[in-house]
Design a protein around this motif. Sequence first.
Motif: not given
Length: 325
Positions: A42-48, A74-78
């Motif tokens: 949450e809160g990160f621009n990220a890729v899982l 979460p927003a910004g997470v792929g």
Amino acid sequence: MTASISIAQERSGADVAVAIISSRESTETLGKTVAAALRALEGFNAVLDVVVNGNQGLAESLVSHLRTSDGKLPAGVGLRCWSLPCGDKAHAWNTYVHQLWPGARTTVFMDGYVEPAADAFLLLDKGLAENLNALGATGVPSVGASAPRMQKAMTSGGGIHGNLFAIGASAMRMIRNVRFFVPIGLYRVDAVIGAALCKHLQPIGTTWDVQRIVVLPAVSWSFKPLKWWRIRDWVAYIKRLSRQQQGELENLAFRDFFMRRQQPLDKLPRTALELVEEWIRLAPDESSSVLKRSSSNRRALERMRLRRDPEFDSYARKSLFLLDR
């Protein structure tokens, strides 16, 4: 979760990239791990990335599970789910690092059965940012019978824990540039990665420095510990003991390769067996002494030799695929 849960565009310059490497977990266990990782992002621009090795059924089941779940990304997470035909953690790690890595300031590696605390990724990212000479950062176990002993050992002497650790962007690029591939079939994957980082990925011209990996006791995770009354847990425990004996041989062989003979990482043998056989051949005094005094090590070597699969090489070379493209 929405249908987009199983696919995301590759993103350069992400804050955090997370790789969950899984193989034998149940869909329920892996689903809980993914959910915990998403909460921590949450809160990160990220890729899982979920990298399932040697278990296509689990990968497909996970995608179905995620599609029918109620949560949202979460927003910004792929989130991307991958299936590799070769059932080997080292091969999965190599594939992620050299083929899948989307580029990120901090890259987190975790096992498919651990649930990171909500602040775990934040603390790993912060730990790397505040220690500019560090190449990696690691959490410390808080669950399990051996946790207190490992906490004490890691806090005083350094190290890396394979359940949950992170590598900075510069070190990830170095790993790729020096063509560091962990030998296939290796049990002590995290130990070899940690040793390479402590030597700045170079066998010559650098000193061994455990502070290149920041130990963060506040970074925690949870998992279901083995239960003595469950037969399948006893089987898992016995298998783990067997692999740990193999790991002792691997550690000695890698130390001989990287520290004593000072060979570059791109010259590592392709498999764990080849690494150990090379140590036996080139360090006959040490290896014969180790094998002579320990019957468990001799049995571990015998098992390594018997496990050779004629299809192993071809499996390792098969291309990965993205589920539900």
